[in-house]
Structures are given as structure tokens and as C-alpha cells.
Scaffold this active site. Sequence first.
Site, PDB file in Angstrom:
ATOM      1  CE  LYS A 138       8.295  18.607  25.580  1.00  0.00           C
ATOM      2  NZ  LYS A 138       9.047  18.616  24.872  1.00  0.00           N
ATOM      3  CB  SER A 166       8.979  20.845  21.302  1.00  0.00           C
ATOM      4  OG  SER A 166       8.520  20.350  22.725  1.00  0.00           O
ATOM      5  CB  SER A 213      15.244  15.942  24.216  1.00  0.00           C
ATOM      6  OG  SER A 213      14.347  16.840  24.792  1.00  0.00           O
ATOM      7  CB  SER A 222      12.015  19.480  23.586  1.00  0.00           C
ATOM      8  OG  SER A 222      11.970  19.018  25.011  1.00  0.00           O
TER       9      SER A 222
END
Length: 307
Positions: free
Chosen positions: A146, A255, A89, A91
Amino acid sequence: MANFYSVLLTVVTLCAGLIWLFDALVLKPKRRQRINDEEQRLQQTLDQEARERIAPQGNIAEFAQSVFPILFVILILRSFVYEPFRIPSASMMPTLKEGDFILVQKYAFSLRDPIWRHELLEIDRPERGEIAVFKYPPEPHLDFIKRVVGLPGDRIIYRNKTLYIEPACEQNANDCAPLKVIEQTNAESDAFYFNGATPLKAYNENLGATEHAILVDPTVGGRERFYFQQPGTARDEWIVPEGSYFVMGDNRDNSEDSRYWGFVPEQNLVGSAQFIWMSFEMERPASSILPSWVPSGIRWERLGGVE
């Protein structure tokens, strides 16, 4: 429990090893005895071709013997050294883009068994600003990636798209660091980023010893009503519990991270993102006859270390 592929690789490797072991300890001595009996009967030493004709190794055992060493090496490397991941993705843009393939250092934080993920050896803990792969707490079979923003004991505030951090401090200490705003400076770059048709603003941000770029969507308003609510704190404020971490994506308005579902426990940590080893361009015109999952090119300039 680990994800499906880790379990599958472990089970297949174990089965191949057991088949090979059974063949070596039980069947091979029987084959050897059969050859010895035939050699005594003929009063001569048989060549290799004759031996294999008289007492052939089964196809399954032969296959297991061939693949087990390869599977074992892959299992060790994937479980304890490095594992490849694909960024699915946007994010973590602009640091990581959809179509990037990264190597994750599995031993960065601890060594864990590949199935139940019990900690075998503690090595280190994430630093602020480090990019970590972890098991998504609401659905542990999924891997998320992350940036680590908050360490155990930190006070985190995300207000008006600005990040504030008050580092953890021991009780009754006199030299505690105050609440600090994480400053954002305009990022100078030739690249342009969009969320659909909306251009995103790029800023540089410093977290610990790490300087990195973030993206902000100026058209997106406050989302505090969707934030994870920790008892005893304001809607946009969190105190990171012991043994947990607060993570956020670099693409701040695109996100799904700790702001919405809470903290990452230590036992969910998988490893630290280290290197982009391949990056595929996935964008193509709507008129293209190729399916969307087929790469349209390779982004050679993106290969290298991850900050």
C-alpha cells in the site's frame, strides 16, 4: 515469523551448509587418509580418477557442496537486498496492476533476520507517499502493499472520498502545520479503468514529494460503518500511534487498508517498492481454453521505476 518461503529457503540453505561442513571437517579427512594409505601401499601417486574411485564423495555431500553457495547468495539477496513480489490484486491501480512483478528494496527501512524478523539494523523510516510492502497486521504471514499516507503522530481524516492530513507536531510547538486537504486534480490519461462494468475516475494527488494517480468509484457510497474505530476519534478520523503508519491503496474504493483494519507497526515493514521488472497481461475472453493464471501477453510499457 516470516512467510513460508523465507523459512523454507533459510532451512534448506542451513541444511545444505551443515552437510557440506560435516563432509569437509569429518568425512573429507577420512577420504584423504584412505588415499594416502593406498598411495603408500602402491608406492605411486594416484590420478584424480583413481582417487575418486577409492574414496568417492557421497552424492548427498556432493549435491550440498554444489547448491550451498547458490542458495546462500539467494538467501542474502532475498533477505537483505531485494526480493521479488507479484501484485495479486487491483488495490494499487493505476500505479500497480494485477500481474505486475516488482522488486522490493529490503534494506530501505531496516535489516531484519529472515525468520523471526528481529531488527538487526535500523536504516530509515517510510516517507509520506512511499509505496511499502509490509506484513498484514491481522495475518502476519501475508504480504500487503500500500501507499504510506500517515506517519507517527499524524491526524488522518478520510471524508467524502477526500483525504485530510494534519502532520504530527511536538507538544507546545508554535509552528505546527494545520489540517490540510489533499487536493485531487483530474488525471489526463488515455487509459480507462473499470471495476467490473463501472468506469472509475482518475485523479492526481500529491503526498509529500510524491505525485501519483488514484482511482475513485463514483457509484460507491460511504463505508464509514466498516471503518476501524480508534477510541477517542470520529468514525472517519485516526491519530497514528508512535511506531506505526497509516496506509491506503491508490484504488481507493477497492482497497482493504488502514481504514478498515488499523495501523501498520514498524516491525511489520518489509521494504519499499522500487521497480517493475515484468508485467503480464492476464485478461482474456471467456471463450479462451487457457486457465486464468496463464498470461495472455507482456505489458512492456509498464517496466520501470515505481512512483
